[in-house]
Design a protein around this motif. Sequence first.
Motif, mmCIF file in Angstrom:
data_model
loop_
_atom_site.group_PDB
_atom_site.id
_atom_site.type_symbol
_atom_site.label_atom_id
_atom_site.label_comp_id
_atom_site.label_asym_id
_atom_site.label_seq_id
_atom_site.Cartn_x
_atom_site.Cartn_y
_atom_site.Cartn_z
ATOM 1 N N TYR A 74 0.839 -1.192 0.000
ATOM 2 C CA TYR A 74 0.000 0.000 0.000
ATOM 3 C C TYR A 74 0.882 1.253 0.000
ATOM 4 N N THR A 75 0.469 2.258 -0.783
ATOM 5 C CA THR A 75 1.198 3.519 -0.841
ATOM 6 C C THR A 75 1.055 4.269 0.481
ATOM 7 N N LYS A 76 2.168 4.922 0.900
ATOM 8 C CA LYS A 76 2.149 5.652 2.167
ATOM 9 C C LYS A 76 2.735 7.047 1.973
ATOM 10 N N LEU A 77 2.080 8.055 2.585
ATOM 11 C CA LEU A 77 2.587 9.422 2.582
ATOM 12 C C LEU A 77 3.156 9.738 3.970
ATOM 13 N N TYR A 78 4.389 10.214 3.981
ATOM 14 C CA TYR A 78 5.047 10.527 5.256
ATOM 15 C C TYR A 78 5.391 12.008 5.294
ATOM 16 N N LYS A 79 4.971 12.685 6.362
ATOM 17 C CA LYS A 79 5.250 14.113 6.542
ATOM 18 C C LYS A 79 6.565 14.274 7.312
ATOM 19 N N VAL A 80 7.521 14.960 6.724
ATOM 20 C CA VAL A 80 8.835 15.165 7.353
ATOM 21 C C VAL A 80 8.697 16.161 8.510
ATOM 22 N N LYS A 82 10.693 17.368 12.644
ATOM 23 C CA LYS A 82 11.985 17.521 13.310
ATOM 24 C C LYS A 82 12.590 16.180 13.699
ATOM 25 N N VAL A 83 11.734 15.247 14.123
ATOM 26 C CA VAL A 83 12.220 13.926 14.560
ATOM 27 C C VAL A 83 12.855 13.166 13.401
ATOM 28 N N SER A 84 12.438 13.468 12.173
ATOM 29 C CA SER A 84 12.973 12.763 11.001
ATOM 30 C C SER A 84 14.473 12.946 10.860
ATOM 31 N N PHE A 85 14.997 14.058 11.379
ATOM 32 C CA PHE A 85 16.423 14.354 11.276
ATOM 33 C C PHE A 85 17.128 14.108 12.615
ATOM 34 N N GLY A 86 16.640 13.137 13.393
ATOM 35 C CA GLY A 86 17.237 12.847 14.687
ATOM 36 C C GLY A 86 18.533 12.070 14.577
ATOM 37 N N PHE A 87 19.017 11.590 15.737
ATOM 38 C CA PHE A 87 20.261 10.823 15.772
ATOM 39 C C PHE A 87 20.103 9.492 15.046
ATOM 40 N N ASN A 88 18.910 8.891 15.137
ATOM 41 C CA ASN A 88 18.651 7.622 14.457
ATOM 42 C C ASN A 88 18.005 7.882 13.102
ATOM 43 N N ASP A 89 18.292 7.006 12.123
ATOM 44 C CA ASP A 89 17.714 7.148 10.791
ATOM 45 C C ASP A 89 16.200 6.988 10.848
ATOM 46 N N LEU A 90 15.528 7.661 9.920
ATOM 47 C CA LEU A 90 14.075 7.566 9.816
ATOM 48 C C LEU A 90 13.677 6.144 9.427
ATOM 49 N N HIS A 91 12.631 5.595 10.050
ATOM 50 C CA HIS A 91 12.158 4.245 9.741
ATOM 51 C C HIS A 91 10.691 4.335 9.332
ATOM 52 N N ILE A 92 10.405 3.986 8.064
ATOM 53 C CA ILE A 92 9.038 4.045 7.544
ATOM 54 C C ILE A 92 8.524 2.623 7.347
ATOM 55 N N PHE A 93 7.341 2.336 7.891
ATOM 56 C CA PHE A 93 6.724 1.023 7.748
ATOM 57 C C PHE A 93 5.588 1.105 6.725
ATOM 58 N N ILE A 94 5.533 0.116 5.816
ATOM 59 C CA ILE A 94 4.432 0.039 4.863
ATOM 60 C C ILE A 94 3.793 -1.343 4.958
ATOM 61 N N ASP A 95 2.518 -1.401 4.630
ATOM 62 C CA ASP A 95 1.744 -2.636 4.757
ATOM 63 C C ASP A 95 1.628 -3.347 3.418
ATOM 64 N N LYS A 96 1.749 -4.665 3.462
ATOM 65 C CA LYS A 96 1.649 -5.477 2.259
ATOM 66 C C LYS A 96 0.190 -5.688 1.891
ATOM 67 N N LYS A 97 -0.094 -5.644 0.589
ATOM 68 C CA LYS A 97 -1.458 -5.865 0.129
ATOM 69 C C LYS A 97 -1.824 -7.339 0.281
ATOM 70 N N VAL A 98 -3.037 -7.591 0.719
ATOM 71 C CA VAL A 98 -3.525 -8.955 0.882
ATOM 72 C C VAL A 98 -4.679 -9.160 -0.098
ATOM 73 N N TYR A 99 -4.541 -10.141 -0.957
ATOM 74 C CA TYR A 99 -5.576 -10.444 -1.937
ATOM 75 C C TYR A 99 -6.380 -11.642 -1.444
ATOM 76 N N GLU A 100 -7.670 -11.423 -1.286
ATOM 77 C CA GLU A 100 -8.545 -12.479 -0.777
ATOM 78 C C GLU A 100 -9.502 -12.953 -1.864
ATOM 79 N N LEU A 101 -9.690 -14.254 -1.928
ATOM 80 C CA LEU A 101 -10.655 -14.834 -2.858
ATOM 81 C C LEU A 101 -12.035 -14.821 -2.209
ATOM 82 N N ASP A 102 -13.058 -14.467 -3.010
ATOM 83 C CA ASP A 102 -14.409 -14.417 -2.466
ATOM 84 C C ASP A 102 -14.901 -15.798 -2.054
#
Length: 265
Positions: A74-80, A82-102
Amino acid sequence: MKKLLLLFILSTISLSAQERKTLYGTVSDSINVIRNVHVINMQTKQATYTDINGNFRIFAKIGDSLKVTSIQYYTKLYKVNKVSFGFNDLHIFIDKKVYELDEVHVKKTDLLGNITSDINKTPRDKKAEALEKLMDFSKIDMSAPTKDDHIDERVRPHIVESDPTKAFAGAGASIGMPFKYSEILWALRRDLAFKKSFPAKILNNFGEQFFFEELKIPVERYYHFLEYCNPLGIENLYKKGNHLKVIEILKQEHVEYLKIINKQD
């Protein structure tokens, strides 16, 4: 004078705060990091990809929006912020698409469990067979045309002096490359080899699901669809590594292409 100096310092801080700097980050799902994820700064339109370890870097400032996209996620929009530029690198999580059969229907069969007797009773996968035929290059002549592969009479080999009594020519002597026509021939062969392997490479990279399920391109029309899009330069873009642009072109063109082949059918 003090007021002017204070205003100058404040304006300098304000301008520097607006300057974009390198933002380091990682993209992952709930289990692993993800490679080849597209990360786009929606303000500057600058784009990049995550490497094999899921890492990326891009110029950004506070307030910019990062669009994170990947096939099967799934597409994700992340707003930058102050924390994004912290001591630790930015970590972005995205969710995998799940295809279900009817619904799934399990049909009763007369299979006996014996490979020899059941092989003729097993239904044929027409989609897999059609794809296998499309990707079969065994009958294609991969060699360059014979008429172009000849020894040019204008080419003269470099003469090597073996007489020890002759004067040494010197380390600064230059030798002309007599095989420029052979270089052109090999370049043509490499280009021909890439064109023949391009359909297999792009299918392996983007996946069958992208072409045959998301874009709904019929399997038997796969090569025809690539030829339809090729005037827009998808081969050269893919060769240069601009996969994001190739995906955009394929998504834009598949709608009109499906209309055309539906009219023909």
